[in-house]
Design a protein around this motif. Sequence first.
Motif, PDB file in Angstrom:
ATOM      1  N   UNK A 166       3.781  40.408 -10.821  1.00  0.00           N
ATOM      2  CA  UNK A 166       3.718  38.944 -10.769  1.00  0.00           C
ATOM      3  C   UNK A 166       2.303  38.415 -10.558  1.00  0.00           C
ATOM      4  N   UNK A 167       1.366  39.285 -10.178  1.00  0.00           N
ATOM      5  CA  UNK A 167       0.047  38.801  -9.802  1.00  0.00           C
ATOM      6  C   UNK A 167      -0.765  38.243 -10.976  1.00  0.00           C
ATOM      7  N   UNK A 168      -0.806  38.865 -12.151  1.00  0.00           N
ATOM      8  CA  UNK A 168      -1.630  38.317 -13.247  1.00  0.00           C
ATOM      9  C   UNK A 168      -1.300  36.869 -13.586  1.00  0.00           C
ATOM     10  N   UNK A 169      -0.009  36.504 -13.594  1.00  0.00           N
ATOM     11  CA  UNK A 169       0.363  35.120 -13.896  1.00  0.00           C
ATOM     12  C   UNK A 169      -0.104  34.171 -12.808  1.00  0.00           C
ATOM     13  N   UNK A 218      17.325  44.408  12.919  1.00  0.00           N
ATOM     14  CA  UNK A 218      16.665  45.293  11.970  1.00  0.00           C
ATOM     15  C   UNK A 218      15.765  44.457  11.082  1.00  0.00           C
ATOM     16  N   UNK A 219      14.487  44.776  11.085  1.00  0.00           N
ATOM     17  CA  UNK A 219      13.510  43.978  10.354  1.00  0.00           C
ATOM     18  C   UNK A 219      13.449  44.372   8.885  1.00  0.00           C
ATOM     19  N   UNK A 220      13.196  43.370   8.025  1.00  0.00           N
ATOM     20  CA  UNK A 220      12.912  43.661   6.625  1.00  0.00           C
ATOM     21  C   UNK A 220      11.565  44.357   6.527  1.00  0.00           C
ATOM     22  N   UNK A 221      11.345  45.142   5.479  1.00  0.00           N
ATOM     23  CA  UNK A 221      10.080  45.884   5.360  1.00  0.00           C
ATOM     24  C   UNK A 221       8.904  44.958   5.037  1.00  0.00           C
ATOM     25  N   UNK A 222       7.704  45.459   5.263  1.00  0.00           N
ATOM     26  CA  UNK A 222       6.480  44.760   4.867  1.00  0.00           C
ATOM     27  C   UNK A 222       5.920  45.507   3.663  1.00  0.00           C
ATOM     28  N   UNK A 223       6.087  44.925   2.481  1.00  0.00           N
ATOM     29  CA  UNK A 223       5.716  45.599   1.235  1.00  0.00           C
ATOM     30  C   UNK A 223       4.489  44.902   0.652  1.00  0.00           C
ATOM     31  N   UNK A 224       3.338  45.549   0.761  1.00  0.00           N
ATOM     32  CA  UNK A 224       2.095  44.963   0.252  1.00  0.00           C
ATOM     33  C   UNK A 224       1.962  45.194  -1.250  1.00  0.00           C
ATOM     34  N   UNK A 225       1.219  44.292  -1.907  1.00  0.00           N
ATOM     35  CA  UNK A 225       0.998  44.392  -3.347  1.00  0.00           C
ATOM     36  C   UNK A 225       0.204  45.652  -3.693  1.00  0.00           C
ATOM     37  N   UNK A 226       0.500  46.204  -4.858  1.00  0.00           N
ATOM     38  CA  UNK A 226      -0.284  47.299  -5.421  1.00  0.00           C
ATOM     39  C   UNK A 226      -1.262  46.754  -6.467  1.00  0.00           C
ATOM     40  N   UNK A 227      -2.078  47.654  -7.021  1.00  0.00           N
ATOM     41  CA  UNK A 227      -3.031  47.245  -8.054  1.00  0.00           C
ATOM     42  C   UNK A 227      -2.336  46.705  -9.298  1.00  0.00           C
ATOM     43  N   UNK A 228      -1.137  47.213  -9.588  1.00  0.00           N
ATOM     44  CA  UNK A 228      -0.432  46.836 -10.811  1.00  0.00           C
ATOM     45  C   UNK A 228       0.770  45.946 -10.520  1.00  0.00           C
ATOM     46  N   UNK A 274       7.358  25.158 -16.004  1.00  0.00           N
ATOM     47  CA  UNK A 274       6.204  25.712 -15.293  1.00  0.00           C
ATOM     48  C   UNK A 274       5.807  27.047 -15.892  1.00  0.00           C
ATOM     49  N   UNK A 275       4.509  27.229 -16.147  1.00  0.00           N
ATOM     50  CA  UNK A 275       4.012  28.462 -16.753  1.00  0.00           C
ATOM     51  C   UNK A 275       3.987  29.615 -15.761  1.00  0.00           C
ATOM     52  N   UNK A 276       3.901  29.285 -14.456  1.00  0.00           N
ATOM     53  CA  UNK A 276       3.891  30.308 -13.404  1.00  0.00           C
ATOM     54  C   UNK A 276       5.152  30.153 -12.567  1.00  0.00           C
ATOM     55  N   UNK A 277       5.759  31.272 -12.194  1.00  0.00           N
ATOM     56  CA  UNK A 277       7.036  31.231 -11.476  1.00  0.00           C
ATOM     57  C   UNK A 277       6.882  30.946  -9.988  1.00  0.00           C
ATOM     58  N   UNK A 278       5.658  30.727  -9.492  1.00  0.00           N
ATOM     59  CA  UNK A 278       5.439  30.523  -8.064  1.00  0.00           C
ATOM     60  C   UNK A 278       4.649  29.247  -7.818  1.00  0.00           C
ATOM     61  N   UNK A 279       5.083  28.501  -6.813  1.00  0.00           N
ATOM     62  CA  UNK A 279       4.347  27.315  -6.377  1.00  0.00           C
ATOM     63  C   UNK A 279       3.556  27.633  -5.113  1.00  0.00           C
ATOM     64  N   UNK A 280       2.660  26.740  -4.750  1.00  0.00           N
ATOM     65  CA  UNK A 280       1.845  26.899  -3.546  1.00  0.00           C
ATOM     66  C   UNK A 280       2.599  26.379  -2.332  1.00  0.00           C
ATOM     67  N   UNK A 281       2.635  27.157  -1.260  1.00  0.00           N
ATOM     68  CA  UNK A 281       3.251  26.722  -0.003  1.00  0.00           C
ATOM     69  C   UNK A 281       2.199  26.045   0.869  1.00  0.00           C
ATOM     70  N   UNK A 282       2.602  24.982   1.550  1.00  0.00           N
ATOM     71  CA  UNK A 282       1.667  24.240   2.388  1.00  0.00           C
ATOM     72  C   UNK A 282       1.094  25.112   3.508  1.00  0.00           C
ATOM     73  N   UNK A 340      11.747  45.477  -1.110  1.00  0.00           N
ATOM     74  CA  UNK A 340      11.248  46.501  -2.032  1.00  0.00           C
ATOM     75  C   UNK A 340      11.595  46.188  -3.479  1.00  0.00           C
ATOM     76  N   UNK A 341      12.763  45.630  -3.717  1.00  0.00           N
ATOM     77  CA  UNK A 341      13.200  45.400  -5.082  1.00  0.00           C
ATOM     78  C   UNK A 341      13.698  43.993  -5.288  1.00  0.00           C
ATOM     79  N   UNK A 342      14.140  43.692  -6.507  1.00  0.00           N
ATOM     80  CA  UNK A 342      14.657  42.377  -6.827  1.00  0.00           C
ATOM     81  C   UNK A 342      13.560  41.351  -7.002  1.00  0.00           C
ATOM     82  N   UNK A 343      13.964  40.092  -7.192  1.00  0.00           N
ATOM     83  CA  UNK A 343      12.991  39.019  -7.360  1.00  0.00           C
ATOM     84  C   UNK A 343      12.282  38.718  -6.051  1.00  0.00           C
ATOM     85  N   UNK A 344      10.988  38.585  -6.125  1.00  0.00           N
ATOM     86  CA  UNK A 344      10.204  38.238  -4.944  1.00  0.00           C
ATOM     87  C   UNK A 344      10.309  36.733  -4.729  1.00  0.00           C
TER      88      UNK A 344
END
Length: 725
Positions: A515-518, A502-512, A582-590, A539-543
């Motif tokens: 986490x995106x502004x940071x 059973x595959x996890x869903x593919x949840x695309x970003x919305x306009x709002x 870190x000011x942003x909660x996400x790092x860059x993946x190679x 769908x929910x929880x921490x990305x």
Amino acid sequence: MRATYPTLISSTKILNIYWQVLTRIEKEMGRRKPHFKKKSNAGENQGKDTRKPYENIVKENDKFIKYYKTQNVCNEEEWDQFITTLKTDLPATFRITGSKEEAKKMLEIVQGEFVQECLNQDVDGEKPANIAPLPWYPDKLAWQLELSRKDIRRSEAYFKLHNFLITETENGTLSRQETVSMIPPLFLDVKPHHKVLDMCAAPGSKTAQIIEMLHAEGDDVLPQGYVVANDIDNKRCYMLVHQAKRLNSPCMAVINHDSAILPNLLETLPDGDTRHVQFDRVLCDVPCSGDGTLRKNPDIWMKWTPANCLHQHVVQARILRRGAELVTVGGRLVYSTCSLNPIENEAVIHRVLSETNGALQLVDLSNELPELKRSKGLETWLVGSKQLEFYNTFDEVPHKWRTVIRPQMFPPKPEDKEKFNLNRCVRILPHQQNTGAFFVAVLEKVKPISFKETVTNSEAEFDGPSSEASQQTENVNNSSKREHEDNLPSNQRKKRRFEGYKEDPFVFFNDDEAVWPDIKSFYQISDDFDPKCLLTRCHGGKKKNIYLTSPAVRDLVLQNQHAVKFINTGIRTFVRSDNRNMKCAFRLAQEGLESIFYRMGQDRKIQIPRDDLITLLLNNDPQKPPVISSLSEVVQKQVENLSPGSCILIYKENEGGDNSLILHISGWRGTQSLRCYTPLPSTVHLLRLLGGDVSKYTVNKFKKPESEPQDVEETEISESNVKSE
């Protein structure tokens, strides 16, 4: 007792249900069930593994010899050489992948550091192993080496080359792939704007090759096209994902469906309407009896029977027919098998050409890959029964064989030979250039196959499909799907619903997206980057992981995930890294760095000299990273005012020259340190490109041990379990 009796019955039922559910879960997850050996009176060999080691297999089969000698698959004067070659081991081959500049650098390393050492070997008076580029593959990027396990054990140079192939394959800069398997994608002629369908894609070596071609231009713009890789086997789809993900492309999606009944996929037009996807290129590398792989699968010598091809023919024709329906007019369709049998090769081509009434035509390949040695396709052949009784026409077939042998398996009539041009097919025979056997046919679609296809395409191209026409088409598809499922036995219908993961869903970003502004602010990502192409698998929880797809792939997933099962898409681009500094909660993946690099600002980009980069790679331990003060002043000035967190290290070599090499590496700026944020295979690969010492990451069994043990961590890199075709 009356009170406890029903309880006991209920408990027994619960245990039975629990055991059934557990059994189903184990089956779906592919886990090995507990094995309880039962006593048997059938003899001591009951349940024992009767398989023989390859070296003990007798490479003889009288039926095989008689069958293919009757079919005239090669000239009489070449027959002995053909059979002799089939009984020898297959040479190893690999391709160099990556961007043009990086591929050139890797080619220099292969030719200089490894090949020359191997060619200069003289162990026990034996000649060095034959290592050379394939003359027909572009730019010398594919190599063939006749290297046995004995050679690897007896020579340090061969052992080093072996380790090099393993580590670079894990990194994705090399692909270990059989020679003949490289041919179909080259004939496919993929361009960056093409929409490509690989219908039977697992294990994925050809898919990876197609992805390389899609990104061949190597500029900072994502290709407009994409690759849809499909396979009917759910478990093999994950092998396919493993192969394709090494190429780090946001323009690829893996789906799981029966390719013979693959539904029409939808895409969105600029005006908002939808239409059926018509692919520019389609690859049908179909399942087959596989007797062309005798050199790497010797057990086929024992298992081969003339009936193998008869069971495959109908399935192959259905897949090819569906591929022909999905390719656009003017598009190219490549059909290939690793079989010698004309029933699986020319007979399938002849059948589909006949059924499509001139909508397809075979392409003359005589001017493509001119240095590739080949034979022409057969225009006449016989159809044989299980008992090796051969028939020229269907009228000669006895009634008892007519459910297995069908009229479509026979060659065209003599007067129709020129109409079908089956001699334009390509046969690769083992003795011609020391390879496996292979069959390739390239078809061009010159007109729609059916009136229905004509109507659908014309409406979509000029006016967009009307809602009524779209609804009618959808109703037809749904009706045919239900009809197909209704005709299946109940146990098969049930199996289709439950098989696979059973595959996890593919949840695309919305306009709002929260986490995106940071992320956008921290990395100064430009406004022309569309965050709607980012997705998560929850769908929910921490990305935790954020993946990137191209706009075309995003649309493909959103429009069709209700119709087909998507296994994987997108490349990991941002990874959650909850660090208090870190000011942003996400790092860059190679993996996704190249796809977003040109959309980022300059603040977190660091120009790094070669010596500093080698220092970081050699000391890539997150517990003891190099302190900034130990690096050059050039680096210290750039990071002096840089806040802690993820950054990009940029290395430029011979910029503007013929072989300019530019590397973008994910890094981490700590409070007092700087390090590369790369996995082990990438670390080893980068050190090789820079000419650094990689002995720390490899084991040299030929080196004599020191008199006193040194406290040096040795990381043995085990052989990858990547299956190549």
